[in-house]
Write a protein that holds these residues in place. Sequence first.
Motif, short mmCIF file in Angstrom:
data_model
loop_
_atom_site.label_atom_id
_atom_site.label_comp_id
_atom_site.label_asym_id
_atom_site.label_seq_id
_atom_site.Cartn_x
_atom_site.Cartn_y
_atom_site.Cartn_z
N LEU A 106 -6.06 28.87 11.83
CA LEU A 106 -5.76 29.97 10.91
C LEU A 106 -5.95 29.53 9.46
CD1 LEU A 106 -2.60 31.70 12.46
CD2 LEU A 106 -4.92 32.61 12.33
N ILE A 107 -5.56 28.31 9.15
CA ILE A 107 -5.77 27.78 7.80
C ILE A 107 -7.26 27.72 7.48
CG2 ILE A 107 -5.49 25.76 6.31
CD1 ILE A 107 -2.86 25.18 7.78
N LYS A 108 -8.07 27.26 8.43
CA LYS A 108 -9.52 27.22 8.22
C LYS A 108 -10.08 28.62 8.01
CE LYS A 108 -12.46 24.56 10.24
NZ LYS A 108 -12.91 23.68 9.13
N ALA A 109 -9.56 29.58 8.76
CA ALA A 109 -10.02 30.97 8.59
C ALA A 109 -9.71 31.48 7.19
CB ALA A 109 -9.36 31.87 9.64
N ALA A 110 -8.54 31.09 6.67
CA ALA A 110 -8.18 31.47 5.30
C ALA A 110 -9.11 30.80 4.29
CB ALA A 110 -6.73 31.10 5.01
N ILE A 132 -11.72 15.52 6.84
CA ILE A 132 -10.84 16.66 6.58
C ILE A 132 -11.60 17.71 5.77
CG2 ILE A 132 -9.88 15.74 4.43
CD1 ILE A 132 -7.18 16.98 5.29
N ASP A 133 -11.32 18.96 6.03
CA ASP A 133 -11.96 20.05 5.30
C ASP A 133 -11.55 19.95 3.82
OD1 ASP A 133 -12.69 22.57 4.20
OD2 ASP A 133 -12.53 23.52 6.17
N ASN A 134 -12.49 19.55 2.99
CA ASN A 134 -12.19 19.28 1.59
C ASN A 134 -11.73 20.51 0.82
OD1 ASN A 134 -12.57 16.46 1.20
ND2 ASN A 134 -14.77 16.76 1.50
N ARG A 135 -11.97 21.70 1.34
CA ARG A 135 -11.54 22.91 0.64
C ARG A 135 -10.03 22.99 0.52
NH1 ARG A 135 -14.55 27.35 4.18
NH2 ARG A 135 -13.58 26.02 5.78
N ILE A 136 -9.33 22.32 1.43
CA ILE A 136 -7.87 22.37 1.39
C ILE A 136 -7.34 21.68 0.14
CG2 ILE A 136 -7.39 20.23 2.68
CD1 ILE A 136 -5.57 23.61 3.11
N LYS A 137 -8.09 20.72 -0.38
CA LYS A 137 -7.65 19.97 -1.55
C LYS A 137 -7.63 20.82 -2.81
CE LYS A 137 -9.44 15.66 0.41
NZ LYS A 137 -10.43 14.55 0.25
N GLY A 138 -8.46 21.86 -2.85
CA GLY A 138 -8.51 22.72 -4.01
C GLY A 138 -7.78 24.03 -3.83
N THR A 139 -6.99 24.13 -2.76
CA THR A 139 -6.26 25.36 -2.45
C THR A 139 -4.76 25.12 -2.50
OG1 THR A 139 -8.07 26.00 -0.95
CG2 THR A 139 -5.99 27.21 -0.74
N LYS A 140 -4.06 25.94 -3.23
CA LYS A 140 -2.60 25.81 -3.29
C LYS A 140 -2.00 26.27 -1.96
CE LYS A 140 1.50 27.24 -5.90
NZ LYS A 140 2.02 28.07 -7.02
N VAL A 141 -1.14 25.46 -1.39
CA VAL A 141 -0.50 25.81 -0.12
C VAL A 141 1.01 25.88 -0.34
CG1 VAL A 141 -0.11 25.13 2.27
CG2 VAL A 141 -2.34 24.71 1.21
N THR A 142 1.57 27.05 -0.10
CA THR A 142 3.00 27.28 -0.27
C THR A 142 3.61 27.60 1.08
OG1 THR A 142 2.65 28.16 -2.51
CG2 THR A 142 4.76 28.65 -1.45
N VAL A 143 4.61 26.82 1.46
CA VAL A 143 5.23 26.96 2.78
C VAL A 143 6.55 27.71 2.65
CG1 VAL A 143 6.18 25.71 4.75
CG2 VAL A 143 4.15 24.83 3.58
N PHE A 144 6.75 28.70 3.53
CA PHE A 144 8.01 29.42 3.62
C PHE A 144 8.76 28.89 4.84
CE2 PHE A 144 5.80 33.41 1.75
CZ PHE A 144 5.85 32.84 0.49
N SER A 145 9.95 28.34 4.61
CA SER A 145 10.73 27.80 5.72
C SER A 145 12.18 28.19 5.57
CB SER A 145 10.61 26.27 5.74
OG SER A 145 11.48 25.72 6.71
N ASP A 146 12.84 28.48 6.68
CA ASP A 146 14.25 28.85 6.65
C ASP A 146 15.16 27.67 6.99
OD1 ASP A 146 13.55 28.67 9.29
OD2 ASP A 146 14.73 30.39 9.95
N VAL A 147 14.59 26.46 7.10
CA VAL A 147 15.41 25.29 7.42
C VAL A 147 15.10 24.16 6.43
CG1 VAL A 147 15.51 25.86 9.87
CG2 VAL A 147 13.73 24.32 9.05
N CYS A 168 -1.88 18.79 3.46
CA CYS A 168 -2.26 19.94 2.63
C CYS A 168 -1.62 19.92 1.25
CB CYS A 168 -1.89 21.24 3.34
SG CYS A 168 -2.65 21.44 4.96
N ASN A 169 -0.87 18.84 0.96
CA ASN A 169 -0.18 18.72 -0.33
C ASN A 169 0.63 19.98 -0.63
OD1 ASN A 169 0.51 17.27 -2.65
ND2 ASN A 169 -1.10 18.22 -3.87
N ALA A 170 1.31 20.47 0.38
CA ALA A 170 2.02 21.74 0.29
C ALA A 170 3.33 21.62 -0.48
CB ALA A 170 2.29 22.27 1.69
N GLU A 171 3.82 22.76 -0.93
CA GLU A 171 5.17 22.88 -1.49
C GLU A 171 5.99 23.73 -0.53
OE1 GLU A 171 4.97 24.61 -5.34
OE2 GLU A 171 3.79 22.98 -6.22
#
Length: 388
Positions: free
Chosen positions: A116-120, A178-193, A260-263
């Motif tokens: 799904l991330i690759k599709a995005a 690794i798909d290098n496009r992920i390095k230039g994409t901001k990844v924000t994670v929503f978590s309830d824990v 993914c260097n996510a937040e």
Amino acid sequence: MNIVIATDSFKGSASTFEVADSIEKGIKNLEPFASINKFPISDGGEGTVDALVAASNGKFIEKEVTNPLGEKVSGRLGLLENNIAVIAMAEASGLTLIKEDEKNPFKTTTYGTGELIKAALDLGVDEILIGIGGSATNDGGAGMAQALGVSLKDGNGDPIGFGAEALENLEVVDMTNIDNRIKGTKVTVFSDVVNPLCGLNGASYIYGPQKGASEEDVKWLDQLLYKYGGTLEKQLNMPVMNEKGSGAAGGLGAGLLAFCNAEIHSGVNKILEKTKLEDHIQNADVVITGEGKMDSQSVYGKAPIGVAKIAQKYNVPVIAIVGSEGSDIREVYKHGIDLVIDIINKPMDLKKAMENACELIEYAGEKAIRSFELKDKLLKWREPYEFI
């Protein structure tokens, strides 16, 4: 009467839209002219895509992905305004995608979430929002990384395979492809824990049992994630094991941080912010929220409590309609919920309740409004005696 309906899904039986529509139908049975505003909400679980697509007039995109046990299924992501994609890992790696007797946290993989991330990324988005509730997995996000091109190898340089059980053989994390496009994409994670990756409060001990792990299994799963996390920290020079939320979704939080260097942010707070729910609640007479099961754990980042906290600011009463309530339900009354209504109105087994969820929710919606209107009747009854 101005009513806001802001409900999460009832996992496995009714989507956020179905829950809200059923409550509305129940209300209209009694108050056909009531003004009703419906908001699908989520804490980062399976309703995340629905909530944010609805809030931003976005669109759904279907993608064939791999489910937790390696079978092909149809998953969705959302494309929002400002070139943002939203993903719910539950769409590809969720517990609702497998049968009860198929639960196996040693074998389930997050590979489909990586797809799904690759599709995005293929859509050329600038930011990806990922809700990571409701997982069937305990692989630390290893499968997700593999789908993005990361090679996880054993001591002989061979791929280790998939699932938590494969982590026993992990020696090398190869990021070459690794798909290098992920390095230039901001990844924000929503978590309830906020659980860490390992330990007694970690992914395996706290959430492993609901994914099919026995008491002995969780000990071994925890050791596997400990080795995995240690390998990531050493080879990628990135501390992930004790970060808040790294243990979310069977350790997918750690994988997203590392690869993914996510937040990581509170799922419910971010989602409620983006839906602009507060603008509508402040003018409401009553708010109706809900989720599949409500108990003392609901106060730790679950969507209905987030809704109730907003309503408290404006002194708006909150009624929660739930599929079931725990014996420790009193805890939620300390956090802005005024009344909890269980949809079960007569003895029935779980299967029947899930099959008839929408009908039961409709009845509960009518009961909720009757309860709310009873307040006004009681106040009128008291009026003649206030001067005595």
